[in-house]
Enzyme design. Structure first.
Site, short mmCIF file in Angstrom:
data_model
loop_
_atom_site.label_atom_id
_atom_site.label_comp_id
_atom_site.label_asym_id
_atom_site.label_seq_id
_atom_site.Cartn_x
_atom_site.Cartn_y
_atom_site.Cartn_z
N ASP A 170 1.80 4.82 26.65
CA ASP A 170 2.70 3.87 25.99
C ASP A 170 1.96 2.70 25.35
O ASP A 170 1.01 2.16 25.91
CB ASP A 170 3.74 3.33 26.97
CG ASP A 170 4.71 2.40 26.25
OD1 ASP A 170 5.13 2.73 25.13
OD2 ASP A 170 5.02 1.31 26.80
N ASP A 323 11.75 -2.01 28.44
CA ASP A 323 10.46 -2.15 27.74
C ASP A 323 10.03 -3.63 27.75
O ASP A 323 9.53 -4.15 26.75
CB ASP A 323 10.52 -1.59 26.31
CG ASP A 323 9.12 -1.40 25.70
OD1 ASP A 323 8.12 -1.55 26.44
OD2 ASP A 323 9.03 -1.11 24.50
ZN LIG Z 1 6.03 1.89 23.54
ZN LIG Z 2 6.41 -0.13 26.40
#
Ligand SMILES: [Zn+2]
Ligand SMILES: [Zn+2]
Length: 447
Positions: A170, A323
Site C-alpha cells: 500500500d 486509510d
Molecule cells: Zn493506498
Molecule cells: Zn493506505
C-alpha cells in the site's frame, strides 16, 4: 494459530451499562437493554432496567446510557501508524489513541514505514512496541515486495509465522502482473490475504487529483479513474486464475466497483473496502486547493461517489476503512502539487458516514454498523459481537450530540483531516476494546 493482534496490558472492565439502545446487526439485537460486563466479558444482556451491578466487584461502575446507542466496537482494516521511522507524523500510542477515540477495537496497520515491514526483525520489534503502547488490539500487514520496490518478494511465509495478517505494498501498486502472480503462489504456503492499492503508474503519471472537469478548470494534472479500475480488473482475473484470496483497498470509482462485482460474480475470491472520504466527498472539494483534500486515490465525481455508496449498500464492497494517513503540518502546508497525499480518519469515520449517509436516510444504521465491523474478518480476525460470553468490544455513541471536527484538537499526532471544521452528529462516549475501557469522552485515560 499465531497471535495476530497486539496491545498493551489493560485491566479487565467491570461495568453495568443501563438503558442503552443496543444494536448489533449480526445477533439481531435492536432495542433498549442493559449490558453487564464482568471481567472484560459480556456477562449478561437484559431488558432495560432489569440488570443490577450486584454481581460485580465494589469498584465496578454503572453508566446510565439513556438516549445513547451501544454497538459492537468498530474495526479499521487500513490505517497508517507511521512507526517505525516517521513518528513525527504518528506512532503506535497516538494512532491507537485516535482509534479508541473513534470507537475502534481493532486496527490493521500498513507496512509502508521506514524501514518497510519486509523483514521478520522489523515486524517483531513493532509487535513488541504494540504490546507496550497500543491502546487497542493492533494487527500488521507486511509488504509483498522488499522495500515496496516491486522486484523481489518479501519472506512471506516467515512474516506470516511471525504474526503478519497479510501482505500489501500500500502506497504503491504491484505494477508487474508476473510479480503479483508469484506473490499469490507464495500466499498458498504463507496464508494471509494479499491486499492491493490499485493504480497504474503509467496512467497516474504526475497527477495530483481526479482527472475531470475540476482538474481541467484548475489547470492541475489529473489521475484518471482507469488508473485504478484497469488494475482491479487485471488483478481480479489473476486472482481467479490462481484461485487466490485478494482484497482491494480504498476503491474510488464506478468502474472499479463494476469490475469487482463482475469478477466476484464469476468466481474470483476478491473483496473491497471504501473510505469515509470517498463515500461522502467529491473532487468539487478540491476547488479550494486545500491540501487536506489531497489523497490517493483522489476524490472523484458525484457519479463515482454514488457508485461507492451503492457498492457498500449492496455488499459488493464489504467494509469501511479509514486509510488514516497522518502527515505533519509542515508537510501539508505546501502548494497543492507538492503536498503529500493522505487524510487522517480514525476520529471521524463513524461521524462522517453517519451524518452524511445514515441520518439523511441513504444507508440504514444497522448496515453501517455491519460495514464498520466487517474489515477484520476479511483478514481472519474475530468479529466483535454484542452477545453473552463474548469478549467486551463495545462502543457507546450519542447520535443526538454533535461536534465540530478538530475543535478540541485530535488524539492523533497529526491534524490533516479532510473533515476539519465540519460539524457532525455522533459523539463517541465510551470505547471498550478487548475487555478494557480504552476511551471515555472528556476523560484522559493513562496516555
Ligand atoms: Zn493506498
Ligand atoms: Zn493506505
Amino acid at each position: 494459530m499465531t497471535q495476530k493482534l497486539f496491545h498493551r496490558p489493560a485491566s479487565a472492565a467491570d461495568l453495568l451499562i443501563t438503558n442503552a439502545h443496543v444494536l448489533d446487526p449480526r445477533t439481531g439485537i435492536d432495542g433498549a437493554h442493559d449490558v453487564l460486563v464482568r471481567g472484560g466479558r459480556i456477562a449478561e444482556i437484559g431488558a432495560a432496567g432489569a440488570l443490577s451491578a450486584g454481581s460485580l466487584p465494589p469498584t465496578a461502575r454503572t453508566i446510565d446510557a439513556t438516549g445513547k446507542h451501544a454497538f459492537p466496537a468498530f474495526v479499521d482494516p487500513h490505517v497508517h501508524l507511521r512507526s517505525p521511522g516517521q513518528e513525527y507524523k504518528e506512532n503506535l500510542e497516538t494512532g491507537t489513541a485516535a482509534a479508541a477515540a473513534g470507537g475502534f477495537c481493532q486496527v490493521i496497520a500498513m507496512p509502508n514505514t521506514a524501514p518497510v515491514i519486509d523483514a521478520v526483525t522489523v515486524l517483531r520489534s513493532l509487535i513488541t512496541v504494540a504490546g507496550q503502547q497500543a491502546h487497542v488490539p493492533t494487527g500488521f500487514l507486511a509488504s509483498i515486495t522488499v522495500g515496496l520496490q516491486g522486484s523481489d518478494l518479501s519472506p512471506m511465509a516467515a512474516l506470516s509465522d511471525a504474526g503478519a495478517l497479510g501482505f500489501t505494498d500500500d502506497g504503491k501498486p504491484v505494477t508487474s502482473a508476473g510479480m503479483l502472480r508469484k506473490a499469490l503462489q507464495y500466499q498458498r504456503l504463507a496464508g494471509g490475504v494479499i491486499a492491493l492499492h490499485e493504480e497504474d503508474p503509467a496512467l497516474s503519471g504526475a497527477g495530483v487529483m481526479h482527472e475531470g472537469a475540476v482538474s481541467a478548470r484548475l489547470g492541475v494534472t489529473g489521475i484518471p479513474s482507469i488508473s485504478e479500475s484497469t488494475m482491479v480488473a487485471r488483478d481480479s482475473a489473476i486472482a481467479k486464475y490462481e484461485d487466490a484470496r485478494m482484497h482491494f483497498q480504498h476503491l474510488s470509482c464506478i468502474e472499479s466497483v463494476q469490475a469487482l462485482e463482475y469478477w466476484r460474480g464469476h468466481g474470483a475470491r476478491v473483496s473491497g473496502e471504501a473510505t469515509p472520504h470517498h463515500l461522502t466527498l467529491t473532487d468539487e472539494a478540491v476547488r479550494s486547493l486545500d491540501t487536506r483534500f489531497k489523497m490517493n486515490p483522489p476524490l472523484r465525481t458525484e457519479c463515482d461517489r454514488r457508485a461507492i455508496v451503492e457498492g457498500l449498500r449492496s455488499g459488493v464492497i464489504e467494509c469501511i476503512a479509514s486509510d488514516h494517513a497522518p502527515h505533519a503540518r509542515f508537510e501539508k502546508e505546501m502548494p497543492f502539487e507538492q503536498a503529500p497525499m493522505g487524510t487522517t480518519g480514525l476520529e471521524t469515520s463513524f461521524a462522517a458516514v453517519y451524518s452524511e449517509l445514515v441520518k439523511p436516510g441513504v444507508l440504514p444504521l444497522g448496515l453501517m454498523v455491519e460495514r464498520m465491523t466487517a474489515g477484520g474478518a476479511l483478514y481472519g480476525l474475530p468479529i466483535p459481537k454484542l452477545e453473552v460470553d463474548a469478549e467486551a468490544n463495545i462502543v457507546l455513541i450519542d447520535l443526538e450530540a454533535s461536534f465540530k471536527v478538530g475543535e478540541h484538537g485530535y488524539a492523533s499526532r497529526s491534524e490533516n483531516c479532510c473533515f476539519h471544521g465540519r460539524t457532525f452528529a455522533g459523539v463517541v462516549e465510551l470505547t471498550v476494546a478487548a475487555g478494557a475501557v480504552v476511551y471515555e469522552n472528556g476523560k484522559e485515560l493513562n496516555r
